[in-house]
Design a protein around this motif. Structure first.
Motif: not given
Length: 425
Positions: A86, A128, A158-159, A213-214, A216-217, A222-223
Motif C-alpha cells: 500500500e 481517501h 474511510d476513517t 484499513r479495516y 486489512q485489520q 496490514p499494508g
C-alpha cells in the motif's frame, strides 16, 4: 482603381453583398464551433467516459500470469497468495503522465464470518486523502472511480468502521442502513455500521465494502492490497500503439520515445509497472478500446458536418455571384469595350468575394466561440476551451469558399460580348 470599383460595387449592391457575407458568416460560425468542439472534445469525452470505470488494472506480477480463467479477480482461487504494498500507491501519481490519472482505488478481498454465514468483503478507498507531490489535498477512491454506483444511504467514511452492503447480499441477509454488524475472520473480530446499500450491477452487489484499513485489520494483512484499479485519460490507439502492444522491443528508439511520451493506455500502463515494484499492469482493453472508438466516431461526424457546411456555403456563394454577374453584364461589357482585360475583370470579382469572405469569417469566429461555449456548458457543465488557432483557419476557409464560389461565375465573363450586352441581348 480596384479599391474604388470595389467600394462602388458595395454601395450599389450592398444588400446582395450583405447576403453573401451572411452566407459565409453562417458557414464560418458552424465551422469555428465544430473545430473548437473537435479540438477539445477528446479530453471532455474522455473525462465523461471515465464515469464508466477504470481502464487499467495493477496486480502482483505472480498473479497476472494467470489469464482470466476464473472470471472476476476476486473469485480467483489463487488470489491473495501475493500482494502489493500500500505504501507504493502514491507512486501512481509520480509518473510522466501523472496529470492524466483521474483516480485509483486499491482492493483487498477476503472471506469472513457473519453469524452463520460466510460472506465476501472488499476493502477499498471511498474518498481517501493521499499525499502526492505537487498536489495538496489529493483525494481518490470509488467516489471518483465508480460514480455510476447507486448508494442508498451514505458512502462510508474511510476513517470510520462503516460498510456498504451490496444490494443482493442485503436482500439475502436482511441487512438495513444504520444496522450494526459484527464480522469475524480468524481471531479478528470487528463491529461495523452499515452506512448504505450499494447497487452497482456487478460483483460488488454480493459483497460488503469497507475502508481498506479495516479490511486489512480484519484479514490480518496490514499494508497489503491485491490489486489497484486506475482510471486514466488516454488517446485512441493507432498503428504505433498497436505495434508497441504486440512487441515493445520491436520499436526503434525514436518510436519508443514517441510512444512513451503519448498518453496511450499501453504507455501509461508501462510507466505504472515501472513505478510499482513487483507489479504487472495491464489495460482493461474492453474499456480502453471502446473509449477510443467513441471519440473517433464523434470526431469523424464533426468532420463530415464541417465538410457539408463548407460545400453548402460554396454553392450559396456561387448562386449569389452568378446572379450578380447577370445583373452586372452591361457593366462588364462596358469595361471590356474600354479595354479591360479578362484577368482585370476577374480580379475585381475575386477581390469582392475575398472581402466578403474576410468579413464573414471574422464575424463567424466570434459567433462560433459563443456557440462552442454554449455547447460546452450544455453538454459538459463547463465551457470548451477555444483554441486561437481556429481563427486563422476559419478565416482562411471562409476566403477560400468565397473564391471557390466565385470561380464558376468568373468563367462566364469570357463568354460575354460587349456588343450583345450593351444592346441588352
Amino acid at each position: 482603381m480596384l479599391l474604388r470599383l470595389i467600394l462602388q460595387s458595395w454601395r450599389r449592391q450592398h444588400r446582395r453583398r450583405l447576403l453573401a457575407v451572411f452566407t459565409i458568416f453562417l458557414a464560418a460560425t458552424l465551422v469555428s464551433a465544430l473545430l473548437a468542439v473537435s479540438i477539445d472534445i477528446g479530453d471532455k469525452m474522455a473525462r465523461e467516459l471515465k464515469t464508466y470505470g477504470a481502464n487499467i488494472l495493477v496486480e502482483p506480477a505472480s498473479q497476472s500470469v494467470l489469464p482470466e480463467l476464473f472470471g472476476d479477480a476476486g473469485h480467483n482461487p489463487l488470489a491473495g497468495q501475493d500482494f502489493l504494498d500500500e505504501k507504493e500507491l502514491p507512486n501512481i501519481k509520480d509518473i510522466f503522465w501523472r496529470n492524466n490519472i483521474v483516480g485509483f482505488a486499491p482492493e483487498l478481498n477476503g472471506l469472513v464470518r457473519f453469524g452463520q454465514h460466510e460472506i465476501e468483503i472488499e476493502g477499498t478507498f471511498f474518498d481517501h486523502a493521499i499525499v502526492v507531490p505537487d498536489e495538496e489535498d489529493y483525494r481518490t477512491g470509488q467516489k471518483i472511480l465508480s460514480p455510476y454506483w447507486q448508494v442508498s444511504g451514505a458512502w462510508p467514511d474511510d476513517t470510520q468502521p462503516q460498510v456498504l452492503a451490496g444490494q443482493a447480499l442485503a436482500d439475502q441477509l436482511g441487512l438495513q442502513v444504520d444496522q450494526p454488524i459484527t464480522l469475524q475472520a480468524g481471531s479478528q473480530r470487528l463491529t461495523f455500521t452499515i452506512s448504505g446499500i450499494l447497487r452497482s450491477g456487478g460483483a460488488e452487489d454480493q459483497r460488503l465494502l469497507m475502508p481498506l484499513r479495516y479490511a486489512q485489520q480484519l484479514l490480518d494483512l496490514p499494508g497489503k492490497i491485491q490489486r489497484v484499479r486506475v482510471s486514466a485519460l488516454t488517446v485512441p490507439e493507432n498503428a504505433l500503439s498497436r505495434k508497441a502492444r504486440q512487441d515493445l522491443d520491436a520499436l526503434t528508439a525514436q518510436e519508443y520515445d514517441l510512444w512513451y511520451c503519448t498518453a496511450y493506455v499501453s504507455s501509461i500502463a508501462h510507466q505504472l509497472e515501472d513505478a510499482i515494484s513487483g507489479s504487472a499492469v495491464r489495460p482493461i482493453w474492453q474499456v480502453a478500446a471502446s473509449e477510443g472508438v467513441v471519440i473517433e466516431k464523434i470526431q469523424l461526424l464533426l468532420a463530415v458536418v464541417t465538410l457539408v457546411a463548407l460545400v453548402a456555403s460554396a454553392m450559396g456563394i456561387a448562386s449569389l455571384m452568378t446572379s450578380n454577374l447577370l445583373e452586372r453584364a452591361r457593366e462588364i461589357g462596358l469595361m471590356k469595350a474600354l479595354g479591360a482585360e479578362l484577368w482585370q475583370i476577374g480580379l475585381l470579382f475575386y477581390a469582392e468575394a475575398a472581402l466578403s469572405g474576410l468579413i464573414g469569417g471574422l464575424a463567424g469566429c466570434v459567433a462560433g466561440w459563443g456557440c462552442a461555449w454554449l455547447i460546452g456548458m450544455t453538454l459538459f457543465g463547463n465551457p470548451l476551451s477555444f483554441a486561437w488557432l481556429v481563427v486563422p483557419v476559419v478565416v482562411l476557409l471562409s476566403v477560400l469558399i468565397a473564391l471557390i464560389g466565385t470561380w464558376f461565375p468568373a468563367r462566364q465573363i469570357a463568354r460575354l460580348y460587349p456588343v450583345e450586352v450593351l444592346y441588352g441581348r
